[in-house]
Motif scaffolding. Sequence first.
Motif, PDB file in Angstrom:
ATOM      1  N   GLN A 151      -2.068  -5.222   8.248  1.00 41.64           N
ATOM      2  CA  GLN A 151      -2.140  -3.845   8.722  1.00 41.64           C
ATOM      3  C   GLN A 151      -0.822  -3.407   9.347  1.00 41.64           C
ATOM      4  OE1 GLN A 151      -5.559  -2.223  10.749  1.00 41.64           O
ATOM      5  NE2 GLN A 151      -6.896  -3.881  10.044  1.00 41.64           N
ATOM      6  N   ARG A 152      -0.181  -4.313  10.081  1.00 39.91           N
ATOM      7  CA  ARG A 152       1.119  -3.987  10.687  1.00 39.91           C
ATOM      8  C   ARG A 152       2.160  -3.719   9.601  1.00 39.91           C
ATOM      9  NH1 ARG A 152       3.616  -4.115  15.402  1.00 39.91           N
ATOM     10  NH2 ARG A 152       1.717  -4.848  16.409  1.00 39.91           N
ATOM     11  N   ASP A 153       2.198  -4.564   8.580  1.00 33.88           N
ATOM     12  CA  ASP A 153       3.135  -4.352   7.478  1.00 33.88           C
ATOM     13  C   ASP A 153       2.877  -3.004   6.803  1.00 33.88           C
ATOM     14  OD1 ASP A 153       4.276  -6.840   7.914  1.00 33.88           O
ATOM     15  OD2 ASP A 153       3.126  -7.846   6.345  1.00 33.88           O
ATOM     16  N   LEU A 154       1.600  -2.700   6.582  1.00 33.93           N
ATOM     17  CA  LEU A 154       1.231  -1.430   5.959  1.00 33.93           C
ATOM     18  C   LEU A 154       1.656  -0.253   6.829  1.00 33.93           C
ATOM     19  CD1 LEU A 154      -0.344   0.318   3.867  1.00 33.93           C
ATOM     20  CD2 LEU A 154      -2.395  -0.108   5.261  1.00 33.93           C
ATOM     21  N   ALA A 155       1.372  -0.328   8.122  1.00 37.08           N
ATOM     22  CA  ALA A 155       1.681   0.779   9.035  1.00 37.08           C
ATOM     23  C   ALA A 155       3.191   1.026   9.122  1.00 37.08           C
ATOM     24  CB  ALA A 155       1.111   0.493  10.419  1.00 37.08           C
TER      25      ALA A 155
END
Length: 358
Positions: A151-155
């Motif tokens: 999720q962090r990579d996506l955000a």
Amino acid sequence: MRKVPLNLITPEMKLGKSIYHENFLLLRQGTANLQRYTNKLKELDIGSIYVDDSLSDDIDVHDAISEETRQQCKEALSDTFNHLLANNRIEMSKVNDVVSKMMDEIMSQPNIIVSLQDIGSSKDETLLHSVNTTVYGLVLANRMGISAVSQRDLAQGLLLHDIGKMMLDQEILYKSSALTREEFEHIKQHTSLGYEILKKDPLLTEVSRRVALEHHERLDGSGYSHVQGCEISTSVRIAAIVDVYEALTVDRCYRKGFTPSKAADILIKAAVSELDADLCANFFQCIAIYPNGAMLKLSNGKLAIVKEQNIGVPFRPIIRLIEKKDGRHTPGEVIDLSKTLNITVIEDDPEILAELMK
């Protein structure tokens, strides 16, 4: 609270959500006598605002992040863009901080259905789009049970997915008429330009960079680079969906935004071959197809306002009828459309409904 076109502002209304312009507070929540400000808002290409009035009393318009965090996201992104233009590289500390805040707030609301759409000036278009797509992407990723690391990579990728636009000819980017073939090819360069910019930060993962590079790719190979579906990661598939949806639902210099329901119809058609159908189906569970506070015309000829959402039934919200007495519109009966199947929504276009409300 509800969102209304400027031409429907009445003296009793107060501003339901603060309005910002280039990271500065333009109008504060609670401001009255809103008709005094409509001309200035029109100059900034702001056609609708959120208001509080008797029709929307006790209606909450849900956002997935706090107003404070949303504003911090725009400020962090603006600082990042300015640092890039001044130094030819990005500085990620502020972006990392706001990503953490967004993730904390969204992960604490597993069943959130987003009704609110941020409003701002046309000059803030890239900032608003980047923050909105990140919110939508995280809400969908959270619903799908994607790990916090992913999720962090996506955000990070979504917040910066359009950073390459800073390197484009801004007159072409914000051109209000149709683009020539050469101009469109110029616009398409923003994905590869963004990827090259993000490569300069060694701490950003390749997942984040590829969100910037590939968010216009499609499963049938019809995207910018004709990457085939099997090569497109889950993060990029999410990015493609939320990027299209957000772009469809906001006003652009060359067209008015579509309603969420019409944008959903477009996504449904695209899911046949271009977008991930399973992710699209889950996305519709995360957003309000008919947002809280939206005006509707029903198949029985009556007007209504959306009061709240039905979890798991995105196309059948709970509504409140609008009655007209002595020339005034007043709240009426509450109906749950998931239990009253003989009534359907036949219109949700704000401009059309504005005429019906006169």
